[in-house]
Scaffold this active site. Structure first.
Site: not given
Ligand code: PEP
Ligand code: MG
Length: 547
Positions: A188, A429, A453, A500
């Site tokens: 992240h 995901e 993911d 996304c």
């Protein structure tokens, strides 16, 4: 000049001073101390300084973020003054004739264990506070300065790794670039750097000691290089590259207002991924067609206690109003795995990436979920908000979510508060969701494929583990087949499918995604215009003939 190599997360060039964040903590050694009174004095002095620091932080937080967030420093003050905490430290110094540092570390360890064993989630959350207090005390006792960056000028930030909860606390206007020793390309921190559009490297061979602090540095994001004390030739070369980069950005700006239309007339939407309302300006400046992913968990991560319905409502309403007629997809909180939030008081898990994260947490602790849903439903009356649920694996989960949404609507109606009826979609995901996307498509309004993911779970490859990069294949055929299957199933059911995850911005796959008929790509704001350029230069039929 010293040269270090890292993996490129985000291109661009940054020139500035280096700041080492979160220096490795001093180890706590047990030392024999005969003069116990002197050790107790050292401890009391350190506690006094810690109390003063907490006072200052409390006041600053009150001014800057409000009472709710500031209260944590008051709690820390109370804990520090607690007689059990103080008594235990002084008792250990006395009875074992040891140094104050050891007594603090040992007391903190015992108390943390005690809190962690509590049934009550709130009490479990206090273990993190004990850790915080002891870290502060140890930093004072060991003569280390405070660990937050408080630079007056923007810096190149060097760190071992940055947890999402740390990155949200950074004053991002003061960060020119991120360089970390650890961290993977899809962590992240990496995503944050891309959202901010600043150069970033992970897995860099940097020594994290004071020797680099304050030295002049240059990061060449695309090349994965960090130069410390750059020589004249390197400075000149990098300054020239920086100029060229600026010119390129200017050229991209000529694409503002243009359509995302291929040479043979196929169109696709380009949306933005964001993590905060502070990113809205970038979304608008880069002419996004909408927001494809607002990672709402960052609202939780930047606080020290649960955000209220009102606070969240104000944030989501700001998004809805800023985007006007354009759609903004807000993803419900995806806490868990690497995005840990102490005040949730979650139990320690063996495999957090496979644990109680995202929708599983929401379906287990429905009050937290409902507070967010009520805020979203209310805000959706002010624009085109859509709600998206992460980590879905089954139809049963979607149906349960729908029931909870209806309950949240009924609660608002009972309170006489207006709400909208936003579209509801899910993230694809997990491999399970992709495989049953035909069944899921009948239940929801849209799909958004989370390739970060999906890659991790399809390839059984931890997205946080940089040492596995050689096994990572972002273009693995299994992944591409799953994306294609998901898009086909969405279209069969008459719903849209976007992407996304980070792969959406990969220019090598733009042709492939267009050929699959993906309806929208949602990417970091800075990636929108370069992607628009690539789309406008693609001929899909030609691509299909030649692939
Ligand atoms: C993803 O998994 O691709 C995604 C977009 O969500 P996150 O990166 O926040 O897990
Ligand atoms: Mg995800």
């Amino acid at each position: 000049m010293q040269v270090y190599h890292g993996k490129s997360v985000c291109g661009g060039i940054a020139i500035g001073k280096v700041s080492v964040y979160g220096r490795p903590e001093g180890r706590v050694e047990r030392e024999e101390k005969q003069n116990q009174e002197a050790e107790i004095c050292r401890y009391r002095e350190a506690a006094g300084i810690a109390l003063e620091q907490l006072d200052g932080l409390h006041e600053k937080a009150l001014r800057q973020v409000g009472e709710a967030e500031a209260s944590i420093f008051e709690i820390h003050r109370m804990m520090l003054k607690d007689s059990e905490f103080q008594g235990s430290i002084e008792d250990i110094i006395h009875t074992l004739s040891v140094n104050a540092e050891y007594a603090v570390a040992r007391t903190a360890e015992d108390l943390e264990q005690k809190f962690q064993a509590c049934e009550d989630a709130y009490m479990r959350g206090r273990a993190a506070d004990i850790e915080d207090i002891s870290r502060r005390l140890l930093a004072i006792l060991q003569g280390r300065e405070e660990e937050r960056i408080q630079e007056k000028e923007p810096v190149i930030l060097l760190a071992d790794d940055l947890a999402p909860s740390q990155t949200v606390q950074l004053d991002k206007s003061q960060v020119l670039a991120f360089v970390t020793a650890r961290g993977s390309l899809n962590s992240h921190t990496a995503i944050l750097a891309r959202t901010m559009g600043i150069p970033a490297l992970v897995g860099t061979d940097i020594p994290l000691d004071e020797s680099l602090d304050g030295r002049p540095g240059i990061v060449d994001g695309a090349a994965g290089m960090l130069y410390i004390d750059p020589d004249r030739e390197t400075c000149a070369r990098m300054r020239k590259a920086l100029e060229e980069e600026k010119e390129k950005k200017e050229l991209f700006r000529t694409l503002i207002g243009k359509e995302n239309l291929t040479l043979d007339g196929q169109s696709i939407q380009l949306h933005a991924n964001i993590g905060s309302i502070k990113d809205l300006d970038m979304v608008l400046q880069n002419d996004a067609d909408g927001i494809g992913l607002f990672r709402s968990e960052f609202i939780y991560l930047e606080r020290t206690g649960f955000p209220t319905e009102e606070e969240q409502f104000r944030i989501y309403r700001t998004v809805a109003e800023a985007m006007g007629k354009k759609r903004a997809i807000i993803r419900t909180l995806d806490i868990g795995a690497d995005k840990q939030c102490a005040y949730f008081g979650m139990e320690k898990e063996e495999n957090p990436a496979l644990g109680c994260r995202a929708i599983r947490l929401c379906l287990t602790r429905t009050e937290i979920f409902k507070t967010q849903l009520r805020a979203l439903l209310r805000a959706s009356a002010y624009g085109r908000l859509a709600i998206m649920y992460p980590m879905i694996t089954s139809v049963k989960e979607v149906r349960r979510i729908r029931e909870i949404v209806e309950e949240a609507k009924a609660e608002l109606e009972a309170r006489g508060l207006p709400h909208g009826h936003p579209e509801q979609g899910i993230m694809i995901e997990t491999p399970a969701a992709a495989v049953i996307s035909d069944l899921l498509a009948r239940e929801v309004d849209f799909f958004s494929i989370g390739t970060n993911d999906l890659t991790q779970y399809m390839l059984a490859l931890d997205r946080q583990n940089q040492s596995l990069d050689e096994f990572r294949d972002a273009h693995h055929p299994a992944l591409l087949r799953m994306i294609e299957l998901t898009v086909e199933n969405a279209h069969r059911a008459g719903i849209r499918a976007g992407i996304c995850g980070e792969l959406a911005a990969d220019p090598e796959l733009t042709g492939e995604f267009l050929a699959m008929g993906v309806d929208e790509l949602s990417v970091a704001p800075e990636r929108i215009l370069p992607l628009r350029k690539a789309i406008r230069e693609t001929d899909v039929s030609e691509y299909l003939r030649t692939r």
